[in-house]
Design a protein around this motif. Structure first.
Motif, PDB file in Angstrom:
ATOM      1  N   GLY A 210       0.814  -1.216   0.000  1.00  0.00           N
ATOM      2  CA  GLY A 210       0.000   0.000   0.000  1.00  0.00           C
ATOM      3  C   GLY A 210       0.841   1.257   0.000  1.00  0.00           C
ATOM      4  N   PHE A 211       1.850   1.278   0.864  1.00  0.00           N
ATOM      5  CA  PHE A 211       2.719   2.447   0.918  1.00  0.00           C
ATOM      6  C   PHE A 211       3.705   2.475  -0.256  1.00  0.00           C
ATOM      7  CE2 PHE A 211       1.742   2.476   5.624  1.00  0.00           C
ATOM      8  CZ  PHE A 211       0.997   3.643   5.562  1.00  0.00           C
ATOM      9  N   GLY A 212       3.977   1.326  -0.857  1.00  0.00           N
ATOM     10  CA  GLY A 212       4.872   1.254  -2.003  1.00  0.00           C
ATOM     11  C   GLY A 212       4.326   1.942  -3.237  1.00  0.00           C
ATOM     12  N   GLN A 213       3.017   2.171  -3.258  1.00  0.00           N
ATOM     13  CA  GLN A 213       2.408   2.851  -4.397  1.00  0.00           C
ATOM     14  C   GLN A 213       2.873   4.298  -4.505  1.00  0.00           C
ATOM     15  OE1 GLN A 213      -1.869   2.139  -4.715  1.00  0.00           O
ATOM     16  NE2 GLN A 213      -1.557   0.469  -3.254  1.00  0.00           N
ATOM     17  N   PHE A 214       3.400   4.833  -3.435  1.00  0.00           N
ATOM     18  CA  PHE A 214       3.895   6.210  -3.480  1.00  0.00           C
ATOM     19  C   PHE A 214       5.279   6.281  -4.107  1.00  0.00           C
ATOM     20  CE2 PHE A 214       0.857   6.153   0.049  1.00  0.00           C
ATOM     21  CZ  PHE A 214      -0.048   7.054  -0.470  1.00  0.00           C
ATOM     22  N   GLY A 215       6.009   5.179  -4.113  1.00  0.00           N
ATOM     23  CA  GLY A 215       7.330   5.155  -4.702  1.00  0.00           C
ATOM     24  C   GLY A 215       7.349   4.624  -6.131  1.00  0.00           C
ATOM     25  N   LEU A 216       6.375   3.784  -6.455  1.00  0.00           N
ATOM     26  CA  LEU A 216       6.313   3.193  -7.792  1.00  0.00           C
ATOM     27  C   LEU A 216       5.102   3.753  -8.540  1.00  0.00           C
ATOM     28  CD1 LEU A 216       7.016  -0.522  -6.835  1.00  0.00           C
ATOM     29  CD2 LEU A 216       8.599   1.090  -7.858  1.00  0.00           C
ATOM     30  N   PRO A 217       5.319   4.383  -9.670  1.00  0.00           N
ATOM     31  CA  PRO A 217       4.185   4.972 -10.404  1.00  0.00           C
ATOM     32  C   PRO A 217       3.346   3.898 -11.101  1.00  0.00           C
ATOM     33  CG  PRO A 217       6.208   5.312 -11.626  1.00  0.00           C
ATOM     34  CD  PRO A 217       6.597   4.677 -10.320  1.00  0.00           C
ATOM     35  N   TYR A 218       2.119   4.275 -11.432  1.00  0.00           N
ATOM     36  CA  TYR A 218       1.225   3.391 -12.179  1.00  0.00           C
ATOM     37  C   TYR A 218       1.562   3.424 -13.671  1.00  0.00           C
ATOM     38  CZ  TYR A 218      -1.648   3.794  -7.958  1.00  0.00           C
ATOM     39  OH  TYR A 218      -2.102   3.798  -6.672  1.00  0.00           O
ATOM     40  N   LEU A 219       1.739   4.621 -14.209  1.00  0.00           N
ATOM     41  CA  LEU A 219       2.029   4.828 -15.620  1.00  0.00           C
ATOM     42  C   LEU A 219       3.182   5.805 -15.753  1.00  0.00           C
ATOM     43  CD1 LEU A 219      -1.582   5.521 -16.965  1.00  0.00           C
ATOM     44  CD2 LEU A 219      -0.370   3.364 -17.077  1.00  0.00           C
ATOM     45  N   ARG A 220       3.906   5.707 -16.859  1.00  0.00           N
ATOM     46  CA  ARG A 220       4.985   6.642 -17.149  1.00  0.00           C
ATOM     47  C   ARG A 220       4.932   6.981 -18.633  1.00  0.00           C
ATOM     48  NH1 ARG A 220       9.601   7.924 -14.388  1.00  0.00           N
ATOM     49  NH2 ARG A 220       9.251   6.231 -12.926  1.00  0.00           N
ATOM     50  N   VAL A 221       5.156   8.256 -18.938  1.00  0.00           N
ATOM     51  CA  VAL A 221       5.231   8.697 -20.333  1.00  0.00           C
ATOM     52  C   VAL A 221       6.615   9.312 -20.554  1.00  0.00           C
ATOM     53  CG1 VAL A 221       2.756   9.090 -20.613  1.00  0.00           C
ATOM     54  CG2 VAL A 221       4.184  10.942 -19.822  1.00  0.00           C
ATOM     55  N   PRO A 222       7.158   9.162 -21.759  1.00  0.00           N
ATOM     56  CA  PRO A 222       8.484   9.745 -22.008  1.00  0.00           C
ATOM     57  C   PRO A 222       8.425  11.268 -22.057  1.00  0.00           C
ATOM     58  CG  PRO A 222       7.639   8.664 -23.982  1.00  0.00           C
ATOM     59  CD  PRO A 222       6.657   8.398 -22.889  1.00  0.00           C
TER      60      PRO A 222
ATOM     61  N   ALA B 129      -8.495  -0.789  -6.303  1.00  0.00           N
ATOM     62  CA  ALA B 129      -8.277  -1.424  -7.607  1.00  0.00           C
ATOM     63  C   ALA B 129      -9.336  -0.991  -8.613  1.00  0.00           C
ATOM     64  CB  ALA B 129      -8.269  -2.940  -7.454  1.00  0.00           C
ATOM     65  N   ILE B 130     -10.583  -0.885  -8.166  1.00  0.00           N
ATOM     66  CA  ILE B 130     -11.657  -0.442  -9.055  1.00  0.00           C
ATOM     67  C   ILE B 130     -11.429   1.006  -9.472  1.00  0.00           C
ATOM     68  CG2 ILE B 130     -14.129   0.102  -9.150  1.00  0.00           C
ATOM     69  CD1 ILE B 130     -14.572  -2.400  -7.400  1.00  0.00           C
ATOM     70  N   LEU B 131     -11.136   1.865  -8.508  1.00  0.00           N
ATOM     71  CA  LEU B 131     -10.897   3.274  -8.821  1.00  0.00           C
ATOM     72  C   LEU B 131      -9.665   3.447  -9.701  1.00  0.00           C
ATOM     73  CD1 LEU B 131     -11.758   6.207  -8.413  1.00  0.00           C
ATOM     74  CD2 LEU B 131     -10.317   6.261  -6.383  1.00  0.00           C
ATOM     75  N   LEU B 132      -8.634   2.667  -9.458  1.00  0.00           N
ATOM     76  CA  LEU B 132      -7.436   2.739 -10.290  1.00  0.00           C
ATOM     77  C   LEU B 132      -7.752   2.318 -11.722  1.00  0.00           C
ATOM     78  CD1 LEU B 132      -4.405   3.171 -10.636  1.00  0.00           C
ATOM     79  CD2 LEU B 132      -4.077   0.815  -9.872  1.00  0.00           C
TER      80      LEU B 132
ATOM     81  N   GLY C 147      -8.790  10.331  -4.625  1.00  0.00           N
ATOM     82  CA  GLY C 147      -9.393   9.057  -4.229  1.00  0.00           C
ATOM     83  C   GLY C 147      -8.351   7.959  -4.118  1.00  0.00           C
ATOM     84  N   LEU C 148      -7.448   7.910  -5.079  1.00  0.00           N
ATOM     85  CA  LEU C 148      -6.365   6.927  -5.026  1.00  0.00           C
ATOM     86  C   LEU C 148      -5.460   7.175  -3.824  1.00  0.00           C
ATOM     87  CD1 LEU C 148      -5.318   6.763  -8.789  1.00  0.00           C
ATOM     88  CD2 LEU C 148      -6.664   5.099  -7.529  1.00  0.00           C
ATOM     89  N   LEU C 149      -5.198   8.444  -3.558  1.00  0.00           N
ATOM     90  CA  LEU C 149      -4.351   8.801  -2.424  1.00  0.00           C
ATOM     91  C   LEU C 149      -4.994   8.352  -1.110  1.00  0.00           C
ATOM     92  CD1 LEU C 149      -1.828  10.368  -1.402  1.00  0.00           C
ATOM     93  CD2 LEU C 149      -3.287  12.375  -1.292  1.00  0.00           C
ATOM     94  N   GLY C 150      -6.260   8.677  -0.942  1.00  0.00           N
ATOM     95  CA  GLY C 150      -6.953   8.330   0.299  1.00  0.00           C
ATOM     96  C   GLY C 150      -7.072   6.833   0.512  1.00  0.00           C
ATOM     97  N   LEU C 151      -7.453   6.102  -0.540  1.00  0.00           N
ATOM     98  CA  LEU C 151      -7.612   4.658  -0.396  1.00  0.00           C
ATOM     99  C   LEU C 151      -6.272   3.954  -0.212  1.00  0.00           C
ATOM    100  CD1 LEU C 151     -10.452   3.940  -2.969  1.00  0.00           C
ATOM    101  CD2 LEU C 151     -10.564   3.696  -0.494  1.00  0.00           C
ATOM    102  N   SER C 152      -5.215   4.461  -0.820  1.00  0.00           N
ATOM    103  CA  SER C 152      -3.881   3.870  -0.631  1.00  0.00           C
ATOM    104  C   SER C 152      -3.426   4.013   0.816  1.00  0.00           C
ATOM    105  CB  SER C 152      -2.864   4.540  -1.546  1.00  0.00           C
ATOM    106  OG  SER C 152      -3.176   4.340  -2.877  1.00  0.00           O
ATOM    107  N   VAL C 153      -3.551   5.213   1.342  1.00  0.00           N
ATOM    108  CA  VAL C 153      -3.130   5.455   2.726  1.00  0.00           C
ATOM    109  C   VAL C 153      -4.021   4.689   3.701  1.00  0.00           C
ATOM    110  CG1 VAL C 153      -2.977   7.223   4.519  1.00  0.00           C
ATOM    111  CG2 VAL C 153      -2.088   7.685   2.250  1.00  0.00           C
ATOM    112  N   LEU C 154      -5.325   4.716   3.468  1.00  0.00           N
ATOM    113  CA  LEU C 154      -6.259   4.049   4.377  1.00  0.00           C
ATOM    114  C   LEU C 154      -6.026   2.542   4.409  1.00  0.00           C
ATOM    115  CD1 LEU C 154      -8.672   4.629   6.246  1.00  0.00           C
ATOM    116  CD2 LEU C 154     -10.156   4.197   4.293  1.00  0.00           C
ATOM    117  N   GLY C 155      -5.906   1.916   3.249  1.00  0.00           N
ATOM    118  CA  GLY C 155      -5.695   0.472   3.202  1.00  0.00           C
ATOM    119  C   GLY C 155      -4.385   0.063   3.847  1.00  0.00           C
ATOM    120  N   ALA C 156      -3.321   0.817   3.573  1.00  0.00           N
ATOM    121  CA  ALA C 156      -2.018   0.490   4.149  1.00  0.00           C
ATOM    122  C   ALA C 156      -2.006   0.716   5.658  1.00  0.00           C
ATOM    123  CB  ALA C 156      -0.936   1.323   3.482  1.00  0.00           C
ATOM    124  N   ALA C 157      -2.620   1.792   6.103  1.00  0.00           N
ATOM    125  CA  ALA C 157      -2.644   2.089   7.545  1.00  0.00           C
ATOM    126  C   ALA C 157      -3.494   1.072   8.304  1.00  0.00           C
ATOM    127  CB  ALA C 157      -3.171   3.500   7.775  1.00  0.00           C
TER     128      ALA C 157
END
Length: 149
Positions: free
Chosen positions: A17-29, A92-95, A52-62
């Motif tokens: 959950g907290f790793g989502q802040f270090g690893l991006p979902y998508l990257r563009v050149p 996952a649904i929101l993402l 929404g992604l920020l809140g659910l990531s922190v909430l689930g990990a915490a």
């Protein structure tokens, strides 16, 4: 006890959950025409680009982290792990919806690379499910031992 396997699963779910802040979902050149979109100005799409992604990531990990320390009350620990799993499902649904929406508004000649962070909500959900299953089997074992006394 804290050294049970469900504690390891919950710790891994929290790290995912907290790793989502270090690893991006998508990257563009750099220089890609999609960098004009507000979510891709920094060339990555991560939880900071959607509240929404920020809140659910922190909430689930915490919640997963808190559930580790509820080892004395297995019923409560299982319910808390279930709540964390619900957060991961919603994440996952929101993402999926936000990535689909983002990809639908990209210019035609954009190049998007999926990154490892897109799999982390699924990893967190798997770890929370395994933790719930381990808590249930641990509770079952304790109840069977109480019957033998």
């Amino acid at each position: 006890m804290i050294q049970r396997i469900q504690s390891i699963y919950l710790l891994l779910a929290s790290l995912a959950g907290f790793g989502q802040f270090g690893l991006p979902y998508l990257r563009v050149p750099s220089g890609d025409p999609s960098t004009v979109l507000p979510a891709l100005t920094d060339q990555v799409y991560n939880p900071f680009d959607n509240i929404g992604l920020l809140g659910l990531s922190v909430l689930g990990a915490a919640i997963s982290l808190v559930a580790i320390f509820m080892f004395k009350n297995r019923g409560l620990q299982r319910r808390i792990a279930g709540g964390a799993a619900l957060c991961s499902v919603l994440l996952a649904i929101l993402l999926g919806l936000s990535v689909y929406k983002l990809l639908s508004i990209l210019p035609a000649n954009s190049h998007v690379a999926y990154q490892a962070g897109i799999a982390l909500p699924g990893v967190a959900l798997l770890m929370q499910w395994l933790a719930g299953r381990s808590i249930k089997s641990d509770d079952k074992l304790v109840k069977s031992m109480d019957r033998l006394r």
